[in-house]
Design a protein around this motif. Structure first.
Motif, PDB file in Angstrom:
ATOM      1  N   VAL A 126       0.819  -1.030  -0.086  1.00  0.00           N
ATOM      2  CA  VAL A 126       0.228  -0.048   0.254  1.00  0.00           C
ATOM      3  C   VAL A 126       1.091   1.092   0.031  1.00  0.00           C
ATOM      4  CG1 VAL A 126      -1.369   1.795   1.289  1.00  0.00           C
ATOM      5  CG2 VAL A 126      -2.429  -1.220   1.318  1.00  0.00           C
ATOM      6  N   VAL A 127       1.886   1.298   0.930  1.00  0.00           N
ATOM      7  CA  VAL A 127       2.117   2.366   0.808  1.00  0.00           C
ATOM      8  C   VAL A 127       3.903   2.690  -0.512  1.00  0.00           C
ATOM      9  CG1 VAL A 127       4.213   3.198   2.656  1.00  0.00           C
ATOM     10  CG2 VAL A 127       2.580   2.161   3.367  1.00  0.00           C
ATOM     11  N   SER A 128       4.067   1.294  -0.577  1.00  0.00           N
ATOM     12  CA  SER A 128       5.327   1.495  -1.729  1.00  0.00           C
ATOM     13  C   SER A 128       5.159   3.132  -3.146  1.00  0.00           C
ATOM     14  CB  SER A 128       5.745   0.029  -2.506  1.00  0.00           C
ATOM     15  OG  SER A 128       4.514  -0.634  -2.716  1.00  0.00           O
ATOM     16  N   PRO A 129       3.691   2.504  -3.881  1.00  0.00           N
ATOM     17  CA  PRO A 129       3.907   3.826  -4.077  1.00  0.00           C
ATOM     18  C   PRO A 129       3.805   5.141  -4.133  1.00  0.00           C
ATOM     19  CG  PRO A 129       1.723   2.475  -4.526  1.00  0.00           C
ATOM     20  CD  PRO A 129       2.946   1.802  -3.601  1.00  0.00           C
ATOM     21  N   LEU A 130       3.270   5.838  -3.551  1.00  0.00           N
ATOM     22  CA  LEU A 130       3.444   6.973  -2.507  1.00  0.00           C
ATOM     23  C   LEU A 130       4.608   6.959  -1.864  1.00  0.00           C
ATOM     24  CD1 LEU A 130       2.829   9.587  -1.560  1.00  0.00           C
ATOM     25  CD2 LEU A 130       1.965   8.779   1.118  1.00  0.00           C
ATOM     26  N   PHE A 131       5.951   5.953  -1.448  1.00  0.00           N
ATOM     27  CA  PHE A 131       6.813   6.341  -1.702  1.00  0.00           C
ATOM     28  C   PHE A 131       8.276   6.742  -2.739  1.00  0.00           C
ATOM     29  CE2 PHE A 131      11.308   4.148  -0.848  1.00  0.00           C
ATOM     30  CZ  PHE A 131      11.908   4.852  -0.054  1.00  0.00           C
ATOM     31  N   ALA A 132       7.371   5.710  -4.053  1.00  0.00           N
ATOM     32  CA  ALA A 132       8.067   5.741  -5.076  1.00  0.00           C
ATOM     33  C   ALA A 132       8.025   7.203  -5.984  1.00  0.00           C
ATOM     34  CB  ALA A 132       8.050   5.051  -6.253  1.00  0.00           C
ATOM     35  N   LEU A 133       6.980   7.473  -5.222  1.00  0.00           N
ATOM     36  CA  LEU A 133       6.558   9.322  -6.110  1.00  0.00           C
ATOM     37  C   LEU A 133       7.373   9.862  -5.319  1.00  0.00           C
ATOM     38  CD1 LEU A 133       2.677   9.063  -6.900  1.00  0.00           C
ATOM     39  CD2 LEU A 133       4.791   8.949  -8.236  1.00  0.00           C
ATOM     40  N   SER A 134       7.585  10.107  -3.732  1.00  0.00           N
ATOM     41  CA  SER A 134       8.153  11.312  -3.075  1.00  0.00           C
ATOM     42  C   SER A 134       9.895  11.367  -3.107  1.00  0.00           C
ATOM     43  CB  SER A 134       7.545  10.692  -1.505  1.00  0.00           C
ATOM     44  OG  SER A 134       6.771  10.724  -1.164  1.00  0.00           O
ATOM     45  N   LEU A 135       9.681   9.521  -3.493  1.00  0.00           N
ATOM     46  CA  LEU A 135      11.862   9.689  -3.150  1.00  0.00           C
ATOM     47  C   LEU A 135      11.858  10.614  -4.470  1.00  0.00           C
ATOM     48  CD1 LEU A 135      14.030   8.458  -2.577  1.00  0.00           C
ATOM     49  CD2 LEU A 135      13.538   5.611  -3.979  1.00  0.00           C
ATOM     50  N   PHE A 136      10.855  10.007  -5.822  1.00  0.00           N
ATOM     51  CA  PHE A 136      11.269  10.836  -6.938  1.00  0.00           C
ATOM     52  C   PHE A 136      11.103  12.180  -7.899  1.00  0.00           C
ATOM     53  CE2 PHE A 136       9.776  12.187 -11.516  1.00  0.00           C
ATOM     54  CZ  PHE A 136      10.944  12.200 -11.727  1.00  0.00           C
ATOM     55  N   PHE A 137       9.767  12.598  -6.558  1.00  0.00           N
ATOM     56  CA  PHE A 137       9.409  14.140  -7.211  1.00  0.00           C
ATOM     57  C   PHE A 137       9.891  14.741  -5.744  1.00  0.00           C
ATOM     58  CE2 PHE A 137       5.884  12.682  -9.586  1.00  0.00           C
ATOM     59  CZ  PHE A 137       5.556  13.650 -10.358  1.00  0.00           C
ATOM     60  N   VAL A 138      10.208  14.393  -4.431  1.00  0.00           N
ATOM     61  CA  VAL A 138      11.081  15.352  -4.022  1.00  0.00           C
ATOM     62  C   VAL A 138      12.741  14.954  -3.473  1.00  0.00           C
ATOM     63  CG1 VAL A 138      11.319  15.185  -0.824  1.00  0.00           C
ATOM     64  CG2 VAL A 138       9.503  15.097  -2.061  1.00  0.00           C
ATOM     65  N   TYR A 139      13.291  14.087  -3.592  1.00  0.00           N
ATOM     66  CA  TYR A 139      14.533  13.468  -3.395  1.00  0.00           C
ATOM     67  C   TYR A 139      15.292  13.866  -5.016  1.00  0.00           C
ATOM     68  CZ  TYR A 139      13.794  11.993   1.636  1.00  0.00           C
ATOM     69  OH  TYR A 139      13.176  12.307   2.686  1.00  0.00           O
ATOM     70  N   GLY A 140      14.040  13.002  -5.956  1.00  0.00           N
ATOM     71  CA  GLY A 140      14.890  13.335  -7.256  1.00  0.00           C
ATOM     72  C   GLY A 140      15.654  14.691  -7.313  1.00  0.00           C
ATOM     73  N   PHE A 141      13.934  15.555  -7.778  1.00  0.00           N
ATOM     74  CA  PHE A 141      14.310  17.456  -7.691  1.00  0.00           C
ATOM     75  C   PHE A 141      15.518  17.923  -6.563  1.00  0.00           C
ATOM     76  CE2 PHE A 141      10.259  16.335  -9.690  1.00  0.00           C
ATOM     77  CZ  PHE A 141      10.477  16.725 -10.922  1.00  0.00           C
ATOM     78  N   ILE A 142      15.693  17.469  -5.456  1.00  0.00           N
ATOM     79  CA  ILE A 142      16.575  17.954  -4.946  1.00  0.00           C
ATOM     80  C   ILE A 142      17.868  18.009  -5.590  1.00  0.00           C
ATOM     81  CG2 ILE A 142      18.252  18.077  -2.621  1.00  0.00           C
ATOM     82  CD1 ILE A 142      14.983  17.180  -1.304  1.00  0.00           C
ATOM     83  N   ALA A 143      18.340  16.241  -5.923  1.00  0.00           N
ATOM     84  CA  ALA A 143      19.026  16.053  -6.148  1.00  0.00           C
ATOM     85  C   ALA A 143      19.322  16.810  -7.828  1.00  0.00           C
ATOM     86  CB  ALA A 143      19.732  14.740  -6.752  1.00  0.00           C
ATOM     87  N   TRP A 144      18.129  17.438  -7.860  1.00  0.00           N
ATOM     88  CA  TRP A 144      18.164  17.738  -9.612  1.00  0.00           C
ATOM     89  C   TRP A 144      18.487  19.466 -10.097  1.00  0.00           C
ATOM     90  CZ3 TRP A 144      15.478  22.129 -11.792  1.00  0.00           C
ATOM     91  CH2 TRP A 144      16.071  21.549 -12.848  1.00  0.00           C
ATOM     92  N   THR A 145      18.216  19.782  -8.550  1.00  0.00           N
ATOM     93  CA  THR A 145      18.707  21.297  -8.747  1.00  0.00           C
ATOM     94  C   THR A 145      19.652  21.197  -7.977  1.00  0.00           C
ATOM     95  OG1 THR A 145      16.581  21.158  -7.795  1.00  0.00           O
ATOM     96  CG2 THR A 145      17.613  23.443  -6.645  1.00  0.00           C
ATOM     97  N   ALA A 146      20.018  20.180  -6.939  1.00  0.00           N
ATOM     98  CA  ALA A 146      21.447  20.464  -6.534  1.00  0.00           C
ATOM     99  C   ALA A 146      22.655  20.294  -8.173  1.00  0.00           C
ATOM    100  CB  ALA A 146      22.183  20.002  -5.481  1.00  0.00           C
ATOM    101  N   TYR A 147      22.279  19.412  -9.217  1.00  0.00           N
ATOM    102  CA  TYR A 147      23.033  19.429  -9.903  1.00  0.00           C
ATOM    103  C   TYR A 147      23.330  20.562 -10.723  1.00  0.00           C
ATOM    104  CZ  TYR A 147      25.349  17.687 -14.860  1.00  0.00           C
ATOM    105  OH  TYR A 147      25.992  17.877 -15.278  1.00  0.00           O
TER     106      TYR A 147
END
Length: 300
Positions: free
Chosen positions: A23-44
């Motif tokens: 149940v939680v994995s889709p939300l976790f995957a979306l959070s991983l991409f849209f939060v930490y993914g964009f943090i990494a993108w901004t840093a780059y």
């Protein structure tokens, strides 16, 4: 080969055990991409020559050099220190004072606590808009006092570049001091009554009891409150936009509004990304030691 009923039963048990993760994995995957993914993108992006549009050619620390060569960034940093210091100190002082008063089991405690907590339920946009009306020289306190007969009364902080930053402090303290009160009150209610009785038996005054016994026990609450208020101060954006818009000029610029202005108004995406990364590193520098100390306590 397993029979069909046995296989179905084992599959059902596996799904039952794994249901929370499923149940939680889709939300976790979306959070991983849209939060930490964009943090990494901004840093780059902060290491690229990006202007109006992102460019992915690596150029090192050039954007950080431009950031720290920009006078407006120093104004934002200075404002952050002034705002954070006053906001955290005043909110905690008021919060402790109110918490100690309510800890005396006063009448209508629930109503009083609700009144003080109510501002925290508002968004900073609402708070900023309301205080903009109150502090506007032509609409709020100054006009009210002059119409009341004090014709020489002046309170123009909102439009005075030397004092505008303090209007942000006033609005932020009004909204957050009740939250600090709730944290301290919860801490006070967790103190063992036997400690207070023992102090009273020893002849300690209420002032001595709180300053020498109770408040030192609340050290974790103090630390948690500082962390929360520091986080609110560093990422202040909506309050600044609603109350002062960063002005007069850019006298009340903060790192968050600086980032917004350079990203969407001046089309300097690389510099904006560098400022965002600096904000992130500041928050990490505050939160990581706190988490480390808490994990050490848990481990011990």
């Amino acid at each position: 080969m397993e029979s069909s009923p046995t296989f179905t039963l084992r599959l059902g048990r596996w799904f039952e055990r794994r249901l929370p993760q499923i149940v939680v994995s889709p939300l976790f995957a979306l959070s991983l991409f849209f939060v930490y993914g964009f943090i990494a993108w901004t840093a780059y992006i902060s290491f690229t020559p990006s202007g109006m549009m992102p460019v992915y050619d690596f150029e090192g620390l050039a954007q950080y050099e431009r950031l720290w060569a920009t006078p407006r960034w120093y104004v934002a940093i200075k404002n952050l220190f002034v705002f954070s210091g006053l906001f955290i100190a005043i909110s905690m002082a008021i919060g402790i004072f109110l918490a100690i008063l309510l800890d005396q089991r006063v009448r209508a405690e629930g109503l009083i606590r609700t009144i003080y907590l109510y501002p925290m339920a508002l968004s900073f946009i609402v708070t900023g808009t309301v205080w903009k009306w109150i502090l506007n020289p032509g609409l709020g306190i100054q006009r009210f006092m002059r119409e009341a007969g004090f014709e020489n009364f002046t309170f123009d902080w909102l439009v005075n570049s030397d004092y505008a930053i303090y209007t942000l402090v006033i609005a932020a303290v009004w909204q957050s001091s009740g939250y600090a009160m709730a944290l301290f009150l919860a801490g006070l209610r967790s103190v063992d009554d036997e400690i207070l009785k023992a102090a009273a038996v020893d002849g300690a005054s209420p002032w001595k009891t709180y300053t020498s016994i109770v408040l030192p026990i609340l050290r974790p609450v103090f630390l948690s409150t500082v962390i929360i208020l520091s986080h609110l101060a560093i990422k202040s954006f909506d309050l600044v936009i609603a109350l002062t818009g960063g002005g007069p000029g850019y006298a009340t610029d903060m790192p968050a509004t600086f980032m917004y202005a350079f990203a969407f108004q001046r089309s300097e995406l690389g510099v904006a990304a560098a400022s965002a990364t600096m904000m992130l590193m500041t928050i990490v520098a505050i939160i990581v030691p706190y988490l480390y100390s808490e994990l050490r306590k848990t481990g011990s």
